[in-house]
Structure formats: structure tokens, C-alpha cells
Write a protein that holds these residues in place. Sequence first.
Motif, PDB file in Angstrom:
ATOM      1  N   ALA A  36       0.853  -1.192   0.000  1.00  0.00           N
ATOM      2  CA  ALA A  36       0.000   0.000   0.000  1.00  0.00           C
ATOM      3  C   ALA A  36       0.883   1.235   0.000  1.00  0.00           C
ATOM      4  O   ALA A  36       1.979   1.222   0.563  1.00  0.00           O
ATOM      5  N   VAL A 118      -3.030  -1.002   4.469  1.00  0.00           N
ATOM      6  CA  VAL A 118      -3.706   0.222   4.022  1.00  0.00           C
ATOM      7  C   VAL A 118      -3.544   1.315   5.069  1.00  0.00           C
ATOM      8  O   VAL A 118      -3.190   2.459   4.762  1.00  0.00           O
ATOM      9  N   ILE A 280      -9.289   6.822   6.380  1.00  0.00           N
ATOM     10  CA  ILE A 280      -9.111   6.478   4.969  1.00  0.00           C
ATOM     11  C   ILE A 280     -10.317   6.972   4.183  1.00  0.00           C
ATOM     12  O   ILE A 280     -11.425   6.449   4.335  1.00  0.00           O
ATOM     13  N   VAL A 283      -9.739   4.021  -1.213  1.00  0.00           N
ATOM     14  CA  VAL A 283      -8.666   3.095  -1.576  1.00  0.00           C
ATOM     15  C   VAL A 283      -8.830   2.754  -3.055  1.00  0.00           C
ATOM     16  O   VAL A 283      -9.936   2.414  -3.504  1.00  0.00           O
ATOM     17  N   VAL A 306      -5.348   6.072  -0.498  1.00  0.00           N
ATOM     18  CA  VAL A 306      -4.320   5.033  -0.526  1.00  0.00           C
ATOM     19  C   VAL A 306      -4.437   4.206  -1.797  1.00  0.00           C
ATOM     20  O   VAL A 306      -5.542   3.865  -2.228  1.00  0.00           O
ATOM     21  N   THR A 308      -3.324   0.498  -3.490  1.00  0.00           N
ATOM     22  CA  THR A 308      -2.981  -0.847  -3.008  1.00  0.00           C
ATOM     23  C   THR A 308      -2.482  -1.724  -4.144  1.00  0.00           C
ATOM     24  O   THR A 308      -2.806  -1.528  -5.310  1.00  0.00           O
TER      25      THR A 308
END
Length: 310
Positions: A36, A118, A280, A283, A306, A308
Amino acid sequence: MRAISQDAHGTPEVLKESVVPRPAPAPGQVLVAVRAAGVNPTDWKHRVAGLFLNRLPLVLGWDVSGVVEAVGFGVTLFKPGDEVFGMLPYPQGVGSHAEYVTGPARAFAHKPAGIDHVQAGALPLAALTAHQAVVDTAGVRAGQRVLIHAAAGGVGHLAVQIAKSRGAYVIGTASAPKHDFIRSLGADEVVDYRTTDFRDAVQDVDMVLDPLSGDTRIRSLDVLRPGGVLVSLLPGTDPDEAAKAAARRVRVETLLVEADHAGMNAVADLAASGALRAHIEAVFPLADAAEAHALGETGRTTGKIVLTLP
């Protein structure tokens, strides 16, 4: 290996998935298989204009969480298979938006077992910035009053938690819809910057953290008590700032985050204890980095974005 690279500066569409050579660790470095990697405002600013990195092609990314694949000569802190997280040396050590990245061993810390990649990938750059501002630069201690602008942002929401972990009384600024979120982080007061001049609501603070600069930076001098410190993340533009700071007997510092082994260990300890957690916002898989940049540039996100990798 796969990486997100750009051959030109511009809109998010310049970011493309490419195949580039996999790096090998030099002496003192580790090779990390990335799981991540956070996306920060500095990423899209460099994508647009180059800033400190006027070179192309360019692979962006400073945040990384992953698994040590190999170590270079002389590395004793980590072994292959260790889960680590850290910030690559800013700005020249860029390159975490890829399947593998190398960096100095002491830019990393062991990832706490209680957080996933993450969460760990979201923390390093923003948390180090907040820690170096609140702890290293301002030396915030219990009972002091701290004002944090943009308190729902990537750096701001982590700075709230770090200041609270040190026993400070924390005031944040944000738009009204984000007030409940900031209070949930432990903030004692929240000011709606859209409806209130923070100078009318806040006085006698020991530290101001300002990620915004401009007019916010110069106005922040008015709320500091003598001996206080303003820590800004962007340069000032007011020619009278130094004279005003001297007249009020306050200190003004502009902070550029640095890779920091001790700081990463402090961040790891706070995260392991539950005192520090990144919010977060979204993602994305690595291949969708352009979408991540576009979301970040809206300026309406809370916390971190984030990327990944499997």
C-alpha cells in the motif's frame, strides 16, 4: 515491475501504468514489495509542475507499507519477510507507486501487527509531518493550547491526535460538516472557518499548525501568546511577517518533512497503542492512480487516499 509513471507534467491523465526495471538495494538500503502507498497533496503538485523533482519520466509516491524482499550490505534492522512502513527520503527518494521500491533502511519502521497495510501506508508522510511539527519543532506538552488549521485534512487530522496524545488542549478549524469527525479525534473545540474569523474565537495559543499559508498564516500570528510558535508547511508571502512576529514575540517556522527513523518508531508506537489512526477517504488499486489524484485534487476529502497492490 509495474509502476505508475508520467512522461509529462499535467492533469491526472499523464499518469500511466508502465513496466520499469525492478530496483536492487544498495548498501544501507532495503528492497520493499509494496502492499500500500499513500497519495498526498505533494504527489499531485509534483505531477502538475515538477516542484523539487524537475525530471521525467517520474514515478511518484513517498508513503509505503510492504514486505522486505531483500536487504543491502550492512543493514541490520530488517530481514527479508519483515513487514515495514515508512516515508522515502523527501523529495529525492520518490518512487513508491510501484510494485517494488528501495530506500534507506532507517527510513522505515516495523509495521505494528495490529494495523493493516492500508492503514500503515496512509500514515508515514502525513504523520511524520505532524510529529515533526507538534513534537520536534514546537515541543508541545501537557496543558498547552494548540490550534490546527485544516484539522480534517491528511496532516491535520493526525496532528490533532498527536497533540492530544501529549495532553494538549486542541482547537481545530474546518467546515461545519467535518466538526463531528474532528471532535471524534479528541479535539476540544472546532471553529467553522467559513462563518467565523478564527481570531474572534481563539486566543492565547502556544502553537499553530498551518498547512495553508497565505492569509491564514499571517492572521495566525494574532492568536499566539508571547513565546508561542507558528509552524507552517508552506512558505509565507507577507513581507511584514518577520516584523509582526518579532513585535508579538513569537516564532515562525516553515517545515519540510524529513525521513526520520526515530519519528517513524514514534508513529508506530502511537499507532500500535491506538492513539493514532489515519482516516481512509478512499482506496484505489495501483492502476487507478489517476482517479486517486483526481479525487484528491477536489479539495473535499477527509484524511488520506491510498493505493494498493495485491
